[in-house]
Enzyme design. Structure first.
Site, mmCIF file in Angstrom:
data_model
loop_
_atom_site.group_PDB
_atom_site.id
_atom_site.type_symbol
_atom_site.label_atom_id
_atom_site.label_comp_id
_atom_site.label_asym_id
_atom_site.label_seq_id
_atom_site.Cartn_x
_atom_site.Cartn_y
_atom_site.Cartn_z
ATOM 1 N N SER A 188 0.797 -1.223 0.000
ATOM 2 C CA SER A 188 0.000 0.000 0.000
ATOM 3 C C SER A 188 0.828 1.271 0.000
ATOM 4 O O SER A 188 0.358 2.314 -0.449
ATOM 5 C CB SER A 188 -0.937 0.013 1.211
ATOM 6 O OG SER A 188 -0.212 -0.038 2.423
ATOM 7 N N HIS A 216 -5.445 -4.099 -2.056
ATOM 8 C CA HIS A 216 -5.223 -3.052 -3.060
ATOM 9 C C HIS A 216 -5.208 -3.610 -4.484
ATOM 10 O O HIS A 216 -4.857 -2.884 -5.419
ATOM 11 C CB HIS A 216 -3.924 -2.318 -2.760
ATOM 12 C CG HIS A 216 -3.990 -1.479 -1.526
ATOM 13 N ND1 HIS A 216 -4.437 -0.176 -1.522
ATOM 14 C CD2 HIS A 216 -3.714 -1.773 -0.229
ATOM 15 C CE1 HIS A 216 -4.404 0.301 -0.303
ATOM 16 N NE2 HIS A 216 -3.967 -0.651 0.511
ATOM 17 N N LYS A 247 -12.279 -0.392 -0.685
ATOM 18 C CA LYS A 247 -11.408 0.273 -1.654
ATOM 19 C C LYS A 247 -12.081 0.223 -3.030
ATOM 20 O O LYS A 247 -13.037 0.945 -3.259
ATOM 21 C CB LYS A 247 -10.027 -0.369 -1.624
ATOM 22 C CG LYS A 247 -9.324 -0.105 -0.276
ATOM 23 C CD LYS A 247 -7.963 -0.710 -0.188
ATOM 24 C CE LYS A 247 -7.215 -0.259 1.049
ATOM 25 N NZ LYS A 247 -7.917 -0.455 2.328
#
Length: 417
Positions: A188, A216, A247
């Site tokens: 990240s 991610h 996300k």
């Protein structure tokens, strides 16, 4: 007489530095969002191009997800008010678990309140007394915290150093310990990739189990948006995959997916699942709609736009003289445009002033300062969205051009203010 527990607070150097930045109007943290985390968002009373969100596909704020969340809140209320074990399981949670398992081609899945609690719960339940968690030092805090809180031991290796990973696995294999290797697929802070080919090979060679954090990468990379594991064709070499709804999927909650017996064990042994309220129904409903979009032709188109936007911005910032890392590549040499660009800064004070200049130019980015990163590794973290337009990216490039000129002509001023 015992010592003063609060003494450490008064010795905390980062606190004094933060106060100094706040007094100068340069504190990059706790900025108040005045709207959804879309490509342009309201902050400080002005619209700013948003490069500080993990809303990679632009689904958070999408009318379809908002409508799904509203309908779920109308039906189930604004809070579940109970753990999944007791009164906190709704049809939406079960549908989400079925959708995740089907999407990843696994036997079962479990939805947690967040990605953080997913890692805490999974690692804490599996790494018992006498067991070992082997983690990359660059892993997300939730992984490292889960390993520290687990009854077993944490062994960490330097970021992406496969020789160190093998050394730790060799030592652990000489004991009776059960071993869990945990790595992020996309890191990240750095935006780089784990060497999954080597990690899976070493885990198999030394009899370790492997958990990968795809937080991610889910929705962003790989066929059907399944992440780096699927992109590398390594699903059979990974035991458990973790991800988050908060996300690219535009919802709220976290998940883990894998063999049915392991998931069922976690269902009654993962403390961060058992002893906290379930993810709100609205966030889960939004995630379900997000999954549908991600798996559709529209999702593929959004992934393509995200990759193109990232490549464009990477090229522009590199051309301005910023020292970005090369495009990450898989072990097979395939370039992968992760949506995270790391712009290094010489020190914490300069990083804060770089952030403030961009903010004043109408561009919002994230900043990582010590102790979030090691000393001397301050950085701006630039997160790209599929929904950034050409006009918005031009505005970003112009702001970074101003920053580049300031750094080149007045580097001392960037430090002195």
């Amino acid at each position: 007489m015992s010592g003063d527990l609060f003494a450490k607070v008064r010795r905390y150097e980062s606190y004094a530095f933060r106060q100094e930045l706040e007094a100068q109007g340069e504190l990059p943290y706790f900025r108040v969002m005045q709207g959804p985390p879309t490509a342009v968002t309201m902050m400080g009373g002005a619209p700013r191009v948003n490069l500080g969100s993990s809303n990679y596909l632009g689904l958070s704020g999408d009318a379809r997800l908002t409508a799904a969340a509203h309908g779920a809140h109308q039906r189930y209320g604004t809070s579940i008010n109970g753990s999944r074990l007791m009164n906190g399981t709704t049809e939406l949670h079960l549908r989400a678990e079925e959708a995740i398992a089907d999407w990843f081609g696994e036997e079962d899945a479990l939805v947690f309140g967040s990605g953080y609690t997913a890692n805490l719960g999974v690692i804490g339940a599996l790494v018992g007394e006498g067991d070992v968690a082997v983690c990359d030092a660059g892993d997300h805090a939730s992984i490292l915290d889960g390993a520290r809180l687990a009854p077993g031991r944490l062994l960490a290796f330097r970021h992406n150093r496969m020789d160190r990973l093998e050394t730790l696995l060799r030592r652990a294999s000489a004991t009776e310990a059960g071993v869990l290797v945990v790595v992020d697929t996309v890191y990240s802070m750095q935006g780089d990739l784990s060497d999954l080919v080597t990690v899976t090979g070493l885990a198999r060679r030394y009899g370790a189990r492997l958990l990968v954090d795809e937080a991610h990468a889910v929705g962003v990379l790989g066929p059907d948006g399944q992440g780096v594991t699927a992109l590398a064709g390594l699903a059979d070499g990974v035991d458990l995959r973790m991800g988050t709804f908060s996300k690219a999927l535009g919802g709220a909650g976290g998940f883990v997916t894998g063999p049915a017996d392991v998931i069922d064990f976690l269902r009654v042994q993962a403390r961060s699942f058992l002893f906290t309220a379930a993810a709100p129904a609205g966030g889960v409903a939004a995630a379900l709609t997000g999954i549908e979009i991600v798996r559709s032709a529209e999702g593929e188109e959004r992934r393509g736009r995200l990759a193109a936007n990232t490549a464009r911005l990477r090229e522009a910032l590199t051309g301005l003289g910023f020292d970005l890392a090369p495009v990450p590549v898989t072990a097979h040499g395939v370039p992968v445009q992760t949506p995270i660009l790391r712009v290094p800064a010489p020190d914490d004070a300069t990083a804060a002033r770089m952030w403030k200049l961009l903010y004043d130019e109408g561009v919002y980015v994230n900043v990582a300062l010590y102790p979030a990163v090691p000393r001397g590794q301050a950085q701006l973290r630039v997160s790209v969205m599929a929904t950034h337009t050409d006009e918005q990216l031009e505005r970003v490039e112009a702001a970074f051009a101003v920053l580049a000129r300031k750094l080149a002509v007045h580097p001392v001023d960037m430090v002195a203010g």
